[in-house]
Write a protein that holds these residues in place. Structure first.
Motif, PDB file in Angstrom:
ATOM      1  N   ILE A  23      86.383  64.227  45.372  1.00  0.00           N
ATOM      2  CA  ILE A  23      85.124  63.559  45.711  1.00  0.00           C
ATOM      3  C   ILE A  23      85.302  62.040  45.686  1.00  0.00           C
ATOM      4  O   ILE A  23      84.842  61.316  46.590  1.00  0.00           O
ATOM      5  CB  ILE A  23      84.005  63.990  44.753  1.00  0.00           C
ATOM      6  CG1 ILE A  23      83.654  65.471  44.973  1.00  0.00           C
ATOM      7  CG2 ILE A  23      82.764  63.120  44.930  1.00  0.00           C
ATOM      8  CD1 ILE A  23      82.678  66.015  43.953  1.00  0.00           C
ATOM      9  N   ALA A  24      85.993  61.548  44.631  1.00  0.00           N
ATOM     10  CA  ALA A  24      86.196  60.100  44.500  1.00  0.00           C
ATOM     11  C   ALA A  24      86.941  59.545  45.707  1.00  0.00           C
ATOM     12  O   ALA A  24      86.542  58.526  46.299  1.00  0.00           O
ATOM     13  CB  ALA A  24      86.954  59.795  43.209  1.00  0.00           C
ATOM     14  N   TRP A  25      88.033  60.222  46.122  1.00  0.00           N
ATOM     15  CA  TRP A  25      88.825  59.692  47.237  1.00  0.00           C
ATOM     16  C   TRP A  25      88.161  59.957  48.586  1.00  0.00           C
ATOM     17  O   TRP A  25      88.383  59.211  49.544  1.00  0.00           O
ATOM     18  CB  TRP A  25      90.245  60.264  47.190  1.00  0.00           C
ATOM     19  CG  TRP A  25      91.052  59.549  46.158  1.00  0.00           C
ATOM     20  CD1 TRP A  25      91.247  59.920  44.859  1.00  0.00           C
ATOM     21  CD2 TRP A  25      91.705  58.296  46.325  1.00  0.00           C
ATOM     22  NE1 TRP A  25      92.009  58.990  44.197  1.00  0.00           N
ATOM     23  CE2 TRP A  25      92.311  57.983  45.076  1.00  0.00           C
ATOM     24  CE3 TRP A  25      91.863  57.416  47.388  1.00  0.00           C
ATOM     25  CZ2 TRP A  25      93.038  56.815  44.889  1.00  0.00           C
ATOM     26  CZ3 TRP A  25      92.596  56.253  47.202  1.00  0.00           C
ATOM     27  CH2 TRP A  25      93.168  55.957  45.957  1.00  0.00           C
ATOM     28  N   THR A  26      87.346  60.993  48.661  1.00  0.00           N
ATOM     29  CA  THR A  26      86.583  61.197  49.890  1.00  0.00           C
ATOM     30  C   THR A  26      85.590  60.057  50.100  1.00  0.00           C
ATOM     31  O   THR A  26      85.439  59.528  51.218  1.00  0.00           O
ATOM     32  CB  THR A  26      85.844  62.549  49.841  1.00  0.00           C
ATOM     33  OG1 THR A  26      86.791  63.610  49.714  1.00  0.00           O
ATOM     34  CG2 THR A  26      85.020  62.766  51.103  1.00  0.00           C
ATOM     35  N   VAL A  27      84.932  59.656  49.011  1.00  0.00           N
ATOM     36  CA  VAL A  27      84.006  58.524  49.090  1.00  0.00           C
ATOM     37  C   VAL A  27      84.755  57.245  49.456  1.00  0.00           C
ATOM     38  O   VAL A  27      84.283  56.425  50.247  1.00  0.00           O
ATOM     39  CB  VAL A  27      83.248  58.356  47.757  1.00  0.00           C
ATOM     40  CG1 VAL A  27      82.408  57.080  47.768  1.00  0.00           C
ATOM     41  CG2 VAL A  27      82.361  59.572  47.491  1.00  0.00           C
ATOM     42  N   ILE A  28      85.951  57.076  48.881  1.00  0.00           N
ATOM     43  CA  ILE A  28      86.759  55.881  49.188  1.00  0.00           C
ATOM     44  C   ILE A  28      87.093  55.835  50.673  1.00  0.00           C
ATOM     45  O   ILE A  28      86.997  54.787  51.332  1.00  0.00           O
ATOM     46  CB  ILE A  28      88.043  55.881  48.335  1.00  0.00           C
ATOM     47  CG1 ILE A  28      87.710  55.630  46.867  1.00  0.00           C
ATOM     48  CG2 ILE A  28      89.034  54.832  48.844  1.00  0.00           C
ATOM     49  CD1 ILE A  28      88.878  55.808  45.926  1.00  0.00           C
ATOM     50  N   TYR A  29      87.513  56.979  51.229  1.00  0.00           N
ATOM     51  CA  TYR A  29      87.905  56.996  52.640  1.00  0.00           C
ATOM     52  C   TYR A  29      86.711  56.938  53.579  1.00  0.00           C
ATOM     53  O   TYR A  29      86.847  56.500  54.739  1.00  0.00           O
ATOM     54  CB  TYR A  29      88.752  58.240  52.927  1.00  0.00           C
ATOM     55  CG  TYR A  29      90.158  58.128  52.371  1.00  0.00           C
ATOM     56  CD1 TYR A  29      90.999  57.100  52.778  1.00  0.00           C
ATOM     57  CD2 TYR A  29      90.645  59.042  51.451  1.00  0.00           C
ATOM     58  CE1 TYR A  29      92.287  56.973  52.275  1.00  0.00           C
ATOM     59  CE2 TYR A  29      91.937  58.934  50.938  1.00  0.00           C
ATOM     60  CZ  TYR A  29      92.755  57.898  51.359  1.00  0.00           C
ATOM     61  OH  TYR A  29      94.027  57.775  50.860  1.00  0.00           O
ATOM     62  N   LEU A  30      85.546  57.400  53.102  1.00  0.00           N
ATOM     63  CA  LEU A  30      84.336  57.305  53.930  1.00  0.00           C
ATOM     64  C   LEU A  30      83.708  55.914  53.863  1.00  0.00           C
ATOM     65  O   LEU A  30      82.898  55.553  54.738  1.00  0.00           O
ATOM     66  CB  LEU A  30      83.310  58.351  53.490  1.00  0.00           C
ATOM     67  CG  LEU A  30      83.601  59.800  53.898  1.00  0.00           C
ATOM     68  CD1 LEU A  30      82.569  60.733  53.288  1.00  0.00           C
ATOM     69  CD2 LEU A  30      83.607  59.944  55.421  1.00  0.00           C
ATOM     70  N   ALA A  31      84.060  55.150  52.836  1.00  0.00           N
ATOM     71  CA  ALA A  31      83.455  53.835  52.629  1.00  0.00           C
ATOM     72  C   ALA A  31      83.593  52.901  53.842  1.00  0.00           C
ATOM     73  O   ALA A  31      82.670  52.134  54.141  1.00  0.00           O
ATOM     74  CB  ALA A  31      84.032  53.182  51.374  1.00  0.00           C
ATOM     75  N   PRO A  32      84.724  52.915  54.590  1.00  0.00           N
ATOM     76  CA  PRO A  32      84.835  51.990  55.745  1.00  0.00           C
ATOM     77  C   PRO A  32      83.889  52.293  56.902  1.00  0.00           C
ATOM     78  O   PRO A  32      83.779  51.468  57.829  1.00  0.00           O
ATOM     79  CB  PRO A  32      86.302  52.180  56.187  1.00  0.00           C
ATOM     80  CG  PRO A  32      87.008  52.716  54.994  1.00  0.00           C
ATOM     81  CD  PRO A  32      86.012  53.572  54.301  1.00  0.00           C
ATOM     82  N   ILE A  33      83.229  53.456  56.883  1.00  0.00           N
ATOM     83  CA  ILE A  33      82.321  53.784  57.990  1.00  0.00           C
ATOM     84  C   ILE A  33      81.231  52.712  58.133  1.00  0.00           C
ATOM     85  O   ILE A  33      80.980  52.181  59.226  1.00  0.00           O
ATOM     86  CB  ILE A  33      81.683  55.171  57.770  1.00  0.00           C
ATOM     87  CG1 ILE A  33      82.741  56.274  57.855  1.00  0.00           C
ATOM     88  CG2 ILE A  33      80.560  55.418  58.771  1.00  0.00           C
ATOM     89  CD1 ILE A  33      83.334  56.463  59.215  1.00  0.00           C
ATOM     90  N   ALA A  34      80.585  52.403  57.005  1.00  0.00           N
ATOM     91  CA  ALA A  34      79.500  51.423  57.043  1.00  0.00           C
ATOM     92  C   ALA A  34      79.974  50.027  57.441  1.00  0.00           C
ATOM     93  O   ALA A  34      79.368  49.383  58.321  1.00  0.00           O
ATOM     94  CB  ALA A  34      78.777  51.395  55.697  1.00  0.00           C
ATOM     95  N   THR A  67      82.984  45.362  50.845  1.00  0.00           N
ATOM     96  CA  THR A  67      84.361  45.186  50.383  1.00  0.00           C
ATOM     97  C   THR A  67      84.466  45.307  48.864  1.00  0.00           C
ATOM     98  O   THR A  67      85.354  45.992  48.326  1.00  0.00           O
ATOM     99  CB  THR A  67      84.897  43.816  50.827  1.00  0.00           C
ATOM    100  OG1 THR A  67      84.828  43.723  52.257  1.00  0.00           O
ATOM    101  CG2 THR A  67      86.336  43.621  50.375  1.00  0.00           C
ATOM    102  N   LEU A  68      83.560  44.626  48.149  1.00  0.00           N
ATOM    103  CA  LEU A  68      83.561  44.710  46.684  1.00  0.00           C
ATOM    104  C   LEU A  68      83.297  46.145  46.219  1.00  0.00           C
ATOM    105  O   LEU A  68      83.915  46.634  45.259  1.00  0.00           O
ATOM    106  CB  LEU A  68      82.521  43.752  46.100  1.00  0.00           C
ATOM    107  CG  LEU A  68      82.798  42.254  46.289  1.00  0.00           C
ATOM    108  CD1 LEU A  68      81.616  41.420  45.780  1.00  0.00           C
ATOM    109  CD2 LEU A  68      84.077  41.855  45.543  1.00  0.00           C
ATOM    110  N   GLY A  69      82.362  46.817  46.903  1.00  0.00           N
ATOM    111  CA  GLY A  69      82.073  48.204  46.540  1.00  0.00           C
ATOM    112  C   GLY A  69      83.281  49.104  46.712  1.00  0.00           C
ATOM    113  O   GLY A  69      83.536  49.988  45.889  1.00  0.00           O
ATOM    114  N   ARG A  70      84.045  48.872  47.794  1.00  0.00           N
ATOM    115  CA  ARG A  70      85.235  49.711  48.017  1.00  0.00           C
ATOM    116  C   ARG A  70      86.306  49.433  46.976  1.00  0.00           C
ATOM    117  O   ARG A  70      87.034  50.339  46.558  1.00  0.00           O
ATOM    118  CB  ARG A  70      85.792  49.452  49.417  1.00  0.00           C
ATOM    119  CG  ARG A  70      86.859  50.460  49.830  1.00  0.00           C
ATOM    120  CD  ARG A  70      87.101  50.468  51.323  1.00  0.00           C
ATOM    121  NE  ARG A  70      87.999  51.545  51.695  1.00  0.00           N
ATOM    122  CZ  ARG A  70      89.311  51.415  51.865  1.00  0.00           C
ATOM    123  NH1 ARG A  70      89.882  50.209  51.687  1.00  0.00           N
ATOM    124  NH2 ARG A  70      90.065  52.442  52.206  1.00  0.00           N
TER     125      ARG A  70
END
Length: 611
Positions: A23-34, A67-70
């Motif tokens: 879940i953690a890494w899925t969120v990390i990889y989805l983060a660039p969408i926004a 960027t900071l969030g990622r």
């Protein structure tokens, strides 16, 4: 067990941690969408096509916040990955080591110690790598799905050109599977040979120097190093070739996108923001393609690692590697286990027989033959009564050491029965341990640690037990002369000690354990006569009701024996007291007198007297 089953069992060892990590890494990889969508709005705002009313500085603030969030998400992801990944590695090493330690000494590992280290290090790391990368593939697949949906809505043709290289990469990786496995196996094997050779050299430095074999050893090491270099080059070349395919296919896709985007922008069907979004996502698509390729590579290499680790199991089922066991990472766990052992000292091994003080040990028809030579022991019948002092003697190669090692489970008996107080011992290797028995091998196994730690080996010192053991082993004067006393570091294999000191250190290690049965294998071979006499006298003073089984040809031990077993050609040729055997055993007479007695007196029943 297939590679996929192996991977699945590793994942299911800690499924909750794996899910959290995924879940953690899925969120990390989805983060660039926004940020990609925000980037699109930024460039569209420059051309007057923006749909949001945040303005340029507002959009820049959103990008910085994303960027900071990622960054924060990546830190969290590394924490979850470390907690999951290294637990997998510890589980594999723990289970493998436990299996090795439970095997008879002659079958513990089928390779040299250096090669075994390569298995424990490299193959476990490769297994960790594959399981860890499965999380990345899942996360980036989610990113690919979401980003594809967004890009298809903008332009389906452009999206196809973005993901087309992925098909090429997967196809290339699949075609290279067989050769990659071959090169990786050769690389691992050559590395194991080099580490094994290093281990052998360090363990036989004196023998190499005495034989003047330095040049030959160096030449052999150079040859192994050259073979490893060639294998590593092939392995590395194949890996780099796949990486090159990954990156170049993406570059090809990028060129096609630029050509197509230029035409569409001139036609007015494609905005600058659309182009920026495609280029922005392309960076992460590149990672996705590379990660999929890497996971395929690691998965194939994992099959090699599984094969090598299974080889160390020597026929045992591969599922042993992934059996769920406690790792005792919680400080409270060892304490609870220790309390349990204190309450029930016999329950150290699952299924072990209940502890009872030794009254009688029976050995019936025990046999073992070495696979390579066929020699060993055959049909040994032996009884040890509580408090007895039994000596096993015989010519070199008669089977004395084989007898005691088979009794203790260090060699797997081919036939026979062992009974402790009339109850059959099913697993001698786990049964004959303290407090039941303690053993001193013919060649002491010492470590580059302090003398104290070599004797105690993790056991807590209680009520002066260490000092008592030092006295019984005639070692207290030697300790007093050492520069650091008991805290003196004795070097690899105890090289800073003399042969006699090493043997007496091993004796103290055995005696500090206060066992029911003491087994000595040629303990006093390196001792002078006076020290040997003291050692056996003190042993008799402190042993109380303890039972002793001693392998020796020395008169100091033979003269004190209640019962003597004479071995020849792997069988018991004669037994009795020294006086009885001097009257009727030619073999014992030869051992007792050596060259001191005329040949006429060596006939069985000849006119000899015990000295």
């Amino acid at each position: 067990m297939t590679t996929f089953q192996y991977l699945w069992r590793l994942i299911m060892y800690k499924p909750v941690r794996y899910v959290i990590n995924a879940i953690a890494w899925t969120v990390i990889y989805l983060a660039p969408i926004a940020p990609g969508l925000v980037t699109k709005e930024f460039f569209d705002s420059l051309t007057g096509n923006a749909k949001l009313g945040y303005g340029v500085w507002g959009i820049i603030a959103l990008l910085m916040a994303a960027t900071l969030g990622r960054i924060v998400l990546i830190v969290v992801g590394f924490i979850t990955d470390v907690h999951f990944r290294f637990r997998m590695g510890m589980l594999l090493r723990r289970n493998l080591l436990e299996h090795v330690l439970k095997q008879p000494g002659a079958r513990a590992i089928p390779v040299s110690p250096g090669e075994a280290i390569s298995h424990f290090r490299d193959d476990v790391d490769q297994s960790e790598e594959a399981a860890s990368w499965s999380v990345d593939v899942f996360g980036m697949t989610c990113f690919a799905a979401v980003s594809s949906y967004i890009l298809i809505r903008i332009d389906a043709q452009m999206t196809l050109l973005v993901f087309l290289p992925l098909v090429l990469v997967i196809s290339a990786a699949q075609l290279a599977t067989a050769r990659l496995q071959k090169y990786r196996a050769a690389s691992r094997e050559s590395t194991a040979k080099v580490t094994g050779e290093i281990s052998e050299m360090f363990g036989n430095v004196q023998a190499i120097q005495v034989a003047g074999a330095e040049k030959r050893v160096i030449e052999r090491f150079r040859k192994l190093g050259d073979e490893r270099r060639k294998a590593m080059i092939k392995d590395r070349l194949m890996t780099e070739l796949l990486d090159s395919i990954f990156s170049n296919s993406v570059n090809l896709g990028t060129g096609l996108i630029l050509l197509l985007a230029g035409q569409k922008m001139r036609a007015g069907t494609f905005t600058v923001g659309d182009f920026a979004l495609f280029v922005y996502y392309l960076t992460f698509v590149t990672q996705f393609i590379s990660n999929v390729g890497k996971f395929i590579t690691y998965f194939k290499q994992m099959s090699v690692a599984l094969e090598r680790l299974t080889f160390l199991l020597q026929g045992a089922p591969a599922k042993i590697l992934t059996m769920a066991k406690g790792l005792h990472l919680d400080n409270k766990s060892p304490e609870r286990e220790h309390e349990h052992e204190q309450a029930d000292p016999a329950s150290q091994v699952s299924g072990e027989q209940a502890y009872s003080p030794l009254q009688r040990l029976d050995i019936e028809g025990m046999s073992y033959a070495y696979p390579d030579t066929g020699r060993g022991i055959a049909d040994v019948q032996l009884t040890l009564e509580r408090g007895s002092f039994t000596v096993v003697t015989g010519p070199i190669g008669s089977g004395k050491t084989t007898l005691v090692r088979t009794l203790l489970g260090l060699l797997p008996k081919d036939a026979g029965r062992i009974a402790w107080n009339g109850e059959q011992v099913d697993d001698p290797g786990t049964f004959f341990t303290p407090p039941r028995s303690a053993y001193t091998a013919q060649v002491p196994r010492l470590y580059s640690d302090t003398l104290r730690n070599n004797i105690l080996l993790g056991q807590a010192e209680q009520d002066g037990s260490l000092q008592q053991a030092l006295h019984a082993a005639v070692l207290e004067e030697d300790v007093a002369q050492l520069p650091g006393g008991l805290d003196t570091v004795i070097g690899p294999r105890g090289v800073k000690l003399s042969g006699g000191q090493a043997q007496r250190t091993a004796a103290a290690r055995m005696l500090v354990r206060d066992a029911e049965l003491y087994v000595f294998d040629d303990l006093s071979s390196a001792l002078d006569v006076e020290t040997e006499q003291k050692l056996w006298e003190r042993m008799f003073q402190r042993r109380g009701d303890a039972t002793c089984l001693v392998v020796s040809h020395r008169k100091a031990a033979l003269a004190r024996a209640d019962h003597i077993i004479v071995m020849k050609d792997g069988r018991i040729e004669a037994e009795g007291t020294s006086a009885e055997l001097l009257q009727r055993s030619t073999t014992f007479q030869e051992l007792w007198y050596g060259d001191e007695v005329p040949a006429a007196n060596l006939a069985v029943g000849g006119p000899v007297e015990a000295k």
